[in-house]
Design an enzyme around this catalytic site. Structure first.
Site, PDB file in Angstrom:
ATOM      1  N   GLU A   1      -5.156  13.635   8.945  1.00 27.16           N
ATOM      2  CA  GLU A   1      -5.760  13.202   7.688  1.00 27.16           C
ATOM      3  C   GLU A   1      -7.116  12.607   8.025  1.00 27.16           C
ATOM      4  O   GLU A   1      -7.221  11.464   8.463  1.00 27.16           O
ATOM      5  CB  GLU A   1      -4.895  12.145   6.989  1.00 27.16           C
TER       6      GLU A   1
ATOM      7  N   LEU B   1      -9.222   5.299  14.842  1.00 29.98           N
ATOM      8  CA  LEU B   1      -8.463   4.595  15.884  1.00 29.98           C
ATOM      9  C   LEU B   1      -9.327   3.675  16.744  1.00 29.98           C
ATOM     10  O   LEU B   1      -8.982   2.532  16.986  1.00 29.98           O
ATOM     11  CB  LEU B   1      -7.720   5.591  16.787  1.00 29.98           C
TER      12      LEU B   1
ATOM     13  N   HIS C   1      -2.995   1.203  11.756  1.00 33.63           N
ATOM     14  CA  HIS C   1      -2.827  -0.200  11.352  1.00 33.63           C
ATOM     15  C   HIS C   1      -1.352  -0.483  11.081  1.00 33.63           C
ATOM     16  O   HIS C   1      -0.541   0.435  11.019  1.00 33.63           O
ATOM     17  CB  HIS C   1      -3.635  -0.480  10.076  1.00 33.63           C
TER      18      HIS C   1
ATOM     19  N   GLU D   1     -13.116   1.826  17.664  1.00 31.92           N
ATOM     20  CA  GLU D   1     -14.398   1.373  17.103  1.00 31.92           C
ATOM     21  C   GLU D   1     -15.406   1.275  18.253  1.00 31.92           C
ATOM     22  O   GLU D   1     -15.020   1.118  19.403  1.00 31.92           O
ATOM     23  CB  GLU D   1     -14.271  -0.030  16.485  1.00 31.92           C
TER      24      GLU D   1
ATOM     25  N   ASP E   1       0.854  -1.190   0.000  1.00 31.29           N
ATOM     26  CA  ASP E   1       0.000   0.000   0.000  1.00 31.29           C
ATOM     27  C   ASP E   1       0.888   1.238   0.000  1.00 31.29           C
ATOM     28  O   ASP E   1       0.762   2.115   0.849  1.00 31.29           O
ATOM     29  CB  ASP E   1      -0.940  -0.019   1.231  1.00 31.29           C
TER      30      ASP E   1
ATOM     31  N   GLN F   1      -3.712  -5.261   6.109  1.00 31.94           N
ATOM     32  CA  GLN F   1      -3.392  -4.143   7.008  1.00 31.94           C
ATOM     33  C   GLN F   1      -4.271  -4.193   8.261  1.00 31.94           C
ATOM     34  O   GLN F   1      -5.234  -3.425   8.382  1.00 31.94           O
ATOM     35  CB  GLN F   1      -3.681  -2.814   6.298  1.00 31.94           C
TER      36      GLN F   1
ATOM     37  N   ASP G   1      -2.002   9.661   9.848  1.00 33.02           N
ATOM     38  CA  ASP G   1      -2.740   9.001   8.765  1.00 33.02           C
ATOM     39  C   ASP G   1      -4.022   8.367   9.304  1.00 33.02           C
ATOM     40  O   ASP G   1      -4.021   7.771  10.382  1.00 33.02           O
ATOM     41  CB  ASP G   1      -1.822   7.910   8.184  1.00 33.02           C
TER      42      ASP G   1
ATOM     43  N   HIS H   1      -1.113  11.904  -3.170  1.00 32.07           N
ATOM     44  CA  HIS H   1      -0.741  10.574  -3.681  1.00 32.07           C
ATOM     45  C   HIS H   1      -1.935   9.630  -3.770  1.00 32.07           C
ATOM     46  O   HIS H   1      -1.784   8.506  -4.236  1.00 32.07           O
ATOM     47  CB  HIS H   1       0.330   9.975  -2.759  1.00 32.07           C
ATOM     48  N   ASP H   2      -3.100  10.042  -3.269  1.00 31.94           N
ATOM     49  CA  ASP H   2      -4.303   9.202  -3.323  1.00 31.94           C
ATOM     50  C   ASP H   2      -5.206   9.646  -4.463  1.00 31.94           C
ATOM     51  O   ASP H   2      -4.932  10.638  -5.130  1.00 31.94           O
ATOM     52  CB  ASP H   2      -5.071   9.293  -2.000  1.00 31.94           C
TER      53      ASP H   2
HETATM   54  C1  NOJ Z   1      -4.371   7.044   3.821  1.00 27.30           C
HETATM   55  C2  NOJ Z   1      -3.242   7.130   2.856  1.00 27.30           C
HETATM   56  O1  NOJ Z   1      -3.176   8.436   2.336  1.00 27.30           O
HETATM   57  C3  NOJ Z   1      -3.464   6.092   1.784  1.00 27.30           C
HETATM   58  O2  NOJ Z   1      -2.510   6.204   0.766  1.00 27.30           O
HETATM   59  C4  NOJ Z   1      -3.447   4.727   2.415  1.00 27.30           C
HETATM   60  O3  NOJ Z   1      -3.756   3.751   1.442  1.00 27.30           O
HETATM   61  C5  NOJ Z   1      -4.460   4.650   3.555  1.00 27.30           C
HETATM   62  N1  NOJ Z   1      -4.349   5.777   4.462  1.00 27.30           N
HETATM   63  C6  NOJ Z   1      -4.286   3.391   4.347  1.00 27.30           C
HETATM   64  O4  NOJ Z   1      -3.083   3.466   5.049  1.00 27.30           O
END
Ligand code: NOJ
Ligand code: CA
Length: 569
Positions: free
Chosen positions: A255, A218, A116, A220, A73, A181, A213, A322-323
């Site tokens: 994030e 965190l 994770h 549940e 990932d 993950q 991230d 990057h996403d």
């Molecule tokens: C957010 C990250 O920006 C992303 O790239 C990642 O796949 C997920 N978190 C899971 O870690």
């Protein structure tokens, strides 16, 4: 390539709230520069490009994960939080990067996927093999996959459930993301402490900030939806207290891909602060919506909702990262409109979003690229650029998942775009060779040689922004206009007077999303009689009339940043 000394704003180096005025640059170590010719970018390569980033005017780097990882990932699947992946370099090289960045007045923030780990992490291996051992409760285990049914699946393209059966422990484990993950169990105090320990490790290494991230996920609960549950906020408050006590001047950025009120909750309150910054997920898709709908209404609405942040906090504004360009936080109607405009080929979609880079999204339109950047740099908060967008790099939708926009940085028209001396077949991903974005056309060297290139334009706008602390520190007031394609707001700052350039100031920012020139009337009753001066070239604009009205003409998809000088009473 050689780079001249940059213009630095005095005071940023010593300012504990430096992140409120900084220009950030997201750079994935793997993608930027390969120093040893093995086909993968590395820390040595990044160090060799610091002069370029300094020349561009970057104040802080955001490095996505470069930890030990099986890279299933993009490195967000960590197998050792205290080690650098050997192909990226060593801890010593990381220390060198931080030192060399600091020598250039540049800060370094790094990513921390704390929700994770990779299933390769020794904690997970121990947890699955020895349920009664010290790591037995490090993850969220269950005999049934019918728990937490209100919690949505995020990676809908690949995962059907948030639970996966582990044949070793013969139980299900919970995961918000990929099934490789597993989520850490934050109910376990030992996990909470282990996370603090890792954060201290990297702050001791000299990093200036940490991106938290996937922070909403965190804790549940059976009643909630697993996003921003009260114990999650309580934990971040405790983390913030630790940072303030032990590492003053360092920052945390959240994030949280959520609705405005929920994202803002990660700032905490003046009394109980949480993160110093949060990414502005609500505003981002609405910028793209405005560009195609030719209307500003959605932005006006969201700006009225998201501007208030506690003292000392700041939004992190961005166009791309990057996403995928996530569309989770827009209505179904808008989502469909966005897919129609920006992802007409199903290959361009990923999960609930669009896996394309900025320039291809905007059809390589220079006017749109400038307009989008002008918004990015004028909105409340600090801008985050994504590597390569400053030269208008393209993407490769034939690559899988989000790799489409993680291809090597394009430095020169030479082999591998100057990214690496490796055999081209050995690169971690191929360089872009499409008709419009081929690296022989789109690269840093060529754009340096052209004074009107996008690169020079972006550098200039960065420096204009940096000369006006108002953009980072000021408030925002939306102004009424008579045109649905126009967005006008005033940024106001009282000034601290602490150093040169830090005086009180007001700036009118006006943008036109129309695909043709327009004339627009702006109501500015509080500034009747004031004069307007262009921040870029110093040109005088029509003054605001005695009745507080000013009429401006704007070219197709264009903008002005105008300094407001009120007449002495
Ligand atoms: C957010 C990250 O920006 C992303 O790239 C990642 O796949 C997920 N978190 C899971 O870690
Ligand atoms: Ca390398």
């Amino acid at each position: 390539m050689s780079f001249t000394a940059p213009i630095t704003l005095p005071g940023l180096a010593l300012d504990p709230q430096w992140y409120r005025r900084a220009v950030f640059y997201e750079v994935m170590v793997r993608c930027f520069a390969d120093s040893n010719g093995d086909g993968t970018g590395d820390l040595g390569g990044l160090i060799s490009k610091l002069d370029y980033l300094q020349w561009l005017g970057i104040d802080a780097l955001w490095l996505p994960p470069f930890y030990q990882s099986p890279l299933r990932d993009g490195g967000y699947d960590v197998s050792d939080f205290k080690a650098v992946l050997p192909e990226f370099g060593t801890l010593d090289e990381f220390r060198e990067l931080v030192t060399k960045a600091h020598e250039r007045n540049m800060r370094v923030i790094m990513d921390f996927p704390l929700n994770h780990t990779s299933d390769q992490h020794p904690w997970f291996q121990a947890s699955r093999e020895d349920p009664d051992g010290p790591y037995g409760d490090f993850y969220v285990w269950s005999d049934t996959d019918k728990k937490y049914e209100n919690i949505r699946v995020i990676f809908v393209d690949t995962e059907e459930s948030n639970w996966t059966f582990d044949p070793v422990r013969r139980q299900f484990f919970f995961h918000r993301f990929f099934s490789h993950q597993p989520d850490l169990n934050f109910e376990n105090p030992a996990v909470q402490d282990a996370i603090f320990d890792i954060i201290r490790f990297w702050f001791d290494m000299g990093v200036d900030g940490i991106r938290l991230d996937a922070i909403p996920y965190l804790f549940e609960s059976e009643e909630g939806n697993g996003e921003g549950e009260p114990p999650t906020h309580a934990y971040i408050q405790r983390l913030r207290r630790m940072v303030d006590d032990e590492y003053p001047g360092r920052m945390l950025v959240a994030e949280a891909n959520q609705w405005p009120r929920e994202v803002a909750a990660f700032f905490g309150t003046a009394e109980e602060p949480e993160c110093h910054m949060a990414f502005d997920f609500p505003v981002m898709p609405r910028i793209f919506y405005s560009l195609r709908s030719q209307t500003s209404g959605e932005l006006v609405k969201i700006l009225s909702e998201t501007t208030d942040v506690p003292p000392g906090a700041a939004w992190g504004v961005f166009l791309r990262n990057h996403d995928e360009l996530t569309l989770e936080m827009v209505s179904e109607e808008y989502r469909q409109a966005m897919y129609g405009w920006y992802a007409y080929d199903p290959r361009m979609r990923s999960n609930v979003g669009i896996r394309r880079r900025l320039a291809p999204l905007l059809d390589n339109s220079r006017a749109e690229l400038e307009l989008a950047h002008a918004l990015l740099f004028a909105l409340p908060g600090s801008p985050f650029l994504y590597y390569g967008d400053e030269i208008g790099m393209g993407d490769n939708i034939w690559l899988s998942d989000r790799d489409a926009s993680r291809t090597p940085m394009q430095w020169t028209p030479d082999r591998n775009a100057g990214f690496s001396s490796a055999d081209p077949g050995k690169l971690y991903l191929p360089v872009v060779q499409s008709l419009v974005y081929h690296y022989s056309l789109i690269n840093v060297e060529a754009q340096l040689a052209q004074s009107r290139s996008l690169l020079h334009w972006v550098r200039n706008v960065i420096h204009v922004r940096k000369a006006h602390p108002t953009f980072g520190l000021g408030s925002l007031q939306v102004q009424q206009t008579d045109h649905e394609s126009a967005l006008a707001f005033v940024r106001s700052y009282a000034g601290s007077g602490m150093h040169f350039g830090d005086q009180s100031e007001e700036i009118l920012c006006i943008f036109s999303f129309a695909h043709n020139p327009i004339s627009v009337t702006v109501q500015m009753p509080e500034h009747a009689g004031a004069s307007l001066t262009d921040l870029f070239g110093g040109g005088q604009f029509p003054s605001i009339a005695g009745d507080g009205v000013v009429t401006l003409t704007l070219g197709t998809q264009s903008f002005y940043w105008l300094k407001i000088t009120d007449r002495p009473a």
